[in-house]
Design an enzyme around this catalytic site. Structure first.
Site, PDB file in Angstrom:
ATOM      1  N   ASP A  12       0.852  -1.186   0.000  1.00  0.00           N
ATOM      2  CA  ASP A  12       0.000   0.000   0.000  1.00  0.00           C
ATOM      3  C   ASP A  12       0.889   1.238   0.000  1.00  0.00           C
ATOM      4  O   ASP A  12       1.719   1.410   0.890  1.00  0.00           O
ATOM      5  CB  ASP A  12      -0.857  -0.039   1.290  1.00  0.00           C
ATOM      6  CG  ASP A  12      -1.849   1.097   1.353  1.00  0.00           C
ATOM      7  OD1 ASP A  12      -2.921   0.891   1.948  1.00  0.00           O
ATOM      8  OD2 ASP A  12      -1.550   2.182   0.805  1.00  0.00           O
ATOM      9  N   ILE A  13       0.739   2.063  -0.987  1.00  0.00           N
ATOM     10  CA  ILE A  13       1.623   3.237  -1.143  1.00  0.00           C
ATOM     11  C   ILE A  13       1.519   4.174   0.056  1.00  0.00           C
ATOM     12  O   ILE A  13       2.473   4.891   0.366  1.00  0.00           O
ATOM     13  CB  ILE A  13       1.302   3.976  -2.463  1.00  0.00           C
ATOM     14  CG1 ILE A  13       2.486   4.852  -2.907  1.00  0.00           C
ATOM     15  CG2 ILE A  13       0.008   4.794  -2.357  1.00  0.00           C
ATOM     16  CD1 ILE A  13       2.383   5.345  -4.337  1.00  0.00           C
ATOM     17  N   GLY A  34     -10.030   3.966  -5.364  1.00  0.00           N
ATOM     18  CA  GLY A  34      -8.665   3.451  -5.604  1.00  0.00           C
ATOM     19  C   GLY A  34      -7.592   4.087  -4.747  1.00  0.00           C
ATOM     20  O   GLY A  34      -7.804   4.378  -3.566  1.00  0.00           O
ATOM     21  N   VAL A  35      -6.442   4.315  -5.370  1.00  0.00           N
ATOM     22  CA  VAL A  35      -5.311   4.869  -4.598  1.00  0.00           C
ATOM     23  C   VAL A  35      -5.622   6.299  -4.153  1.00  0.00           C
ATOM     24  O   VAL A  35      -5.205   6.731  -3.070  1.00  0.00           O
ATOM     25  CB  VAL A  35      -3.996   4.781  -5.404  1.00  0.00           C
ATOM     26  CG1 VAL A  35      -3.980   5.757  -6.572  1.00  0.00           C
ATOM     27  CG2 VAL A  35      -2.791   4.973  -4.517  1.00  0.00           C
ATOM     28  N   ASP A  36      -6.419   6.998  -4.930  1.00  0.00           N
ATOM     29  CA  ASP A  36      -6.830   8.376  -4.580  1.00  0.00           C
ATOM     30  C   ASP A  36      -7.568   8.360  -3.243  1.00  0.00           C
ATOM     31  O   ASP A  36      -7.278   9.130  -2.316  1.00  0.00           O
ATOM     32  CB  ASP A  36      -7.747   8.895  -5.694  1.00  0.00           C
ATOM     33  CG  ASP A  36      -7.948  10.403  -5.665  1.00  0.00           C
ATOM     34  OD1 ASP A  36      -8.728  10.893  -6.496  1.00  0.00           O
ATOM     35  OD2 ASP A  36      -7.326  11.082  -4.837  1.00  0.00           O
ATOM     36  N   GLY A 121      -6.009   1.139 -13.074  1.00  0.00           N
ATOM     37  CA  GLY A 121      -7.151   0.640 -12.295  1.00  0.00           C
ATOM     38  C   GLY A 121      -8.448   1.066 -12.951  1.00  0.00           C
ATOM     39  O   GLY A 121      -8.785   0.618 -14.057  1.00  0.00           O
ATOM     40  N   VAL A 122      -9.147   1.951 -12.321  1.00  0.00           N
ATOM     41  CA  VAL A 122     -10.430   2.471 -12.836  1.00  0.00           C
ATOM     42  C   VAL A 122     -10.287   2.965 -14.278  1.00  0.00           C
ATOM     43  O   VAL A 122     -11.169   2.779 -15.103  1.00  0.00           O
ATOM     44  CB  VAL A 122     -10.912   3.638 -11.925  1.00  0.00           C
ATOM     45  CG1 VAL A 122     -12.047   4.422 -12.553  1.00  0.00           C
ATOM     46  CG2 VAL A 122     -11.311   3.102 -10.563  1.00  0.00           C
ATOM     47  N   TYR A 123      -9.123   3.542 -14.592  1.00  0.00           N
ATOM     48  CA  TYR A 123      -8.976   4.134 -15.940  1.00  0.00           C
ATOM     49  C   TYR A 123      -8.625   3.103 -17.009  1.00  0.00           C
ATOM     50  O   TYR A 123      -8.513   3.436 -18.183  1.00  0.00           O
ATOM     51  CB  TYR A 123      -7.973   5.280 -15.904  1.00  0.00           C
ATOM     52  CG  TYR A 123      -8.544   6.575 -15.318  1.00  0.00           C
ATOM     53  CD1 TYR A 123      -9.850   6.646 -14.829  1.00  0.00           C
ATOM     54  CD2 TYR A 123      -7.775   7.725 -15.255  1.00  0.00           C
ATOM     55  CE1 TYR A 123     -10.355   7.812 -14.306  1.00  0.00           C
ATOM     56  CE2 TYR A 123      -8.272   8.910 -14.733  1.00  0.00           C
ATOM     57  CZ  TYR A 123      -9.576   8.946 -14.262  1.00  0.00           C
ATOM     58  OH  TYR A 123     -10.089  10.109 -13.731  1.00  0.00           O
TER      59      TYR A 123
HETATM   60  N1  APR Z   1      -1.537   1.642  -2.893  1.00  0.00           N
HETATM   61  C1  APR Z   1      -0.945   1.415  -4.094  1.00  0.00           C
HETATM   62  N2  APR Z   1      -1.627   1.204  -5.218  1.00  0.00           N
HETATM   63  C2  APR Z   1      -2.982   1.191  -5.115  1.00  0.00           C
HETATM   64  C3  APR Z   1      -3.676   1.419  -3.914  1.00  0.00           C
HETATM   65  C4  APR Z   1      -2.884   1.647  -2.766  1.00  0.00           C
HETATM   66  N3  APR Z   1      -3.448   1.876  -1.566  1.00  0.00           N
HETATM   67  N4  APR Z   1      -5.016   1.337  -4.159  1.00  0.00           N
HETATM   68  C5  APR Z   1      -5.145   1.057  -5.458  1.00  0.00           C
HETATM   69  N5  APR Z   1      -3.928   0.967  -6.038  1.00  0.00           N
HETATM   70  C6  APR Z   1      -3.575   0.656  -7.418  1.00  0.00           C
HETATM   71  C7  APR Z   1      -4.607  -0.033  -8.248  1.00  0.00           C
HETATM   72  O1  APR Z   1      -4.636  -1.429  -7.957  1.00  0.00           O
HETATM   73  C8  APR Z   1      -4.044   0.241  -9.636  1.00  0.00           C
HETATM   74  O2  APR Z   1      -3.021  -0.680  -9.914  1.00  0.00           O
HETATM   75  O3  APR Z   1      -3.354   1.884  -8.086  1.00  0.00           O
HETATM   76  C9  APR Z   1      -3.431   1.628  -9.487  1.00  0.00           C
HETATM   77  C10 APR Z   1      -4.250   2.754 -10.112  1.00  0.00           C
HETATM   78  O4  APR Z   1      -5.633   2.450  -9.950  1.00  0.00           O
HETATM   79  P1  APR Z   1      -6.689   3.564  -9.532  1.00  0.00           P
HETATM   80  O5  APR Z   1      -6.471   3.953  -8.130  1.00  0.00           O
HETATM   81  O6  APR Z   1      -8.041   3.037  -9.914  1.00  0.00           O
HETATM   82  O7  APR Z   1      -6.326   4.828 -10.440  1.00  0.00           O
HETATM   83  P2  APR Z   1      -6.563   5.089 -11.992  1.00  0.00           P
HETATM   84  O8  APR Z   1      -6.700   3.828 -12.770  1.00  0.00           O
HETATM   85  O9  APR Z   1      -5.487   6.050 -12.365  1.00  0.00           O
HETATM   86  O10 APR Z   1      -7.979   5.805 -12.011  1.00  0.00           O
HETATM   87  C11 APR Z   1      -8.078   7.080 -11.448  1.00  0.00           C
HETATM   88  O11 APR Z   1      -9.814   6.410  -9.974  1.00  0.00           O
HETATM   89  O12 APR Z   1      -9.826   6.555  -7.725  1.00  0.00           O
HETATM   90  C12 APR Z   1     -10.238   7.169  -8.859  1.00  0.00           C
HETATM   91  O13 APR Z   1     -10.288   9.491  -8.267  1.00  0.00           O
HETATM   92  C13 APR Z   1      -9.597   8.517  -9.040  1.00  0.00           C
HETATM   93  O14 APR Z   1     -11.082   9.091 -10.799  1.00  0.00           O
HETATM   94  C14 APR Z   1      -9.755   8.689 -10.515  1.00  0.00           C
HETATM   95  C15 APR Z   1      -9.524   7.293 -11.046  1.00  0.00           C
END
Ligand code: APR
Length: 171
Positions: A12-13, A34-36, A121-123
């Site tokens: 976890d970052i 997600g990570v946000d 992830g989501v994107y």
């Molecule tokens: N630590 C490290 N990596 C993480 C964590 C964490 N705690 N949580 C999720 N991830 C990973 C996911 O598994 C993925 O590999 O971060 C990577 C990016 O995934 P997302 O968080 O879904 O980000 P992204 O694909 O860039 O989509 C961004 O998602 O959360 C929303 O507000 C954000 O709308 C934006 C979109």
């Protein structure tokens, strides 16, 4: 080709001690899933308060805030491209995310920086291609910026970890 200065970990970052951790944000910079979501939860309400003053962030760009309750002194928020099949400049925009983060790191004298797998992830960005871009930009940043000591890719699942390990074996 060298990988010195680059590390890959599966964790976890928000628990990482680095000068800066990077957030995969959205254009509003007002938090999400997600990570946000994890970063905002860990950093606390002060982060959102500062993000409100930033007026959002275009895709491919980055903004920097304090780390608040995180171990990291800084959080660099970048907005990755949504994957739409690869013909809408997604590779260029993802590369620009990394470059934007590295240029803020240079401006702030940041020596160690941790990245999530932006946009995968989501994107929906394919992990292999995204990892290739991340590693290429990391190698470039380390070659260009003498003060940058360590770039850490914090993977959150084994698929992502495998994609980065593979990207590091490629020239
Ligand atoms: N630590 C490290 N990596 C993480 C964590 C964490 N705690 N949580 C999720 N991830 C990973 C996911 O598994 C993925 O590999 O971060 C990577 C990016 O995934 P997302 O968080 O879904 O980000 P992204 O694909 O860039 O989509 C961004 O998602 O959360 C929303 O507000 C954000 O709308 C934006 C979109």
């Amino acid at each position: 080709m060298t990988n010195s200065g680059i590390q890959v970990t599966e964790e976890d970052i928000t628990g990482i001690t680095a000068d800066a951790i990077v957030n995969a944000a959205n254009n509003s910079l007002l938090g999400g899933g997600g990570v946000d979501g994890a970063i905002h939860r860990a950093a606390g309400p002060g982060l959102l308060a500062e993000c409100r003053t930033l007026g959002g962030c275009p895709t491919g760009e980055a903004r920097i805030t304090r780390g608040y309750n995180l171990l990291a002194a800084w959080i660099i928020h970048t907005v990755g491209p949504v994957w739409r099949g690869g013909s809408q400049e997604e590779p260029e925009l993802l590369a620009r995310c990394y470059r934007s983060c590295f240029s803020l790191a240079r401006e702030h004298g940041i020596r160690t920086i941790a990245f999530p797998a932006i946009s995968t992830g989501v994107y929906g960005y394919p992990k292999k291609e995204a990892a290739r871009i991340a590693v290429r930009e990391a190698r470039q940043a380390l070659a260009e910026n003498g003060q940058l000591a360590t770039i850490l890719f914090a993977c959150f699942n084994s698929d992502t970890r495998r994609a980065y390990d593979k990207a590091l074996t490629e020239p």
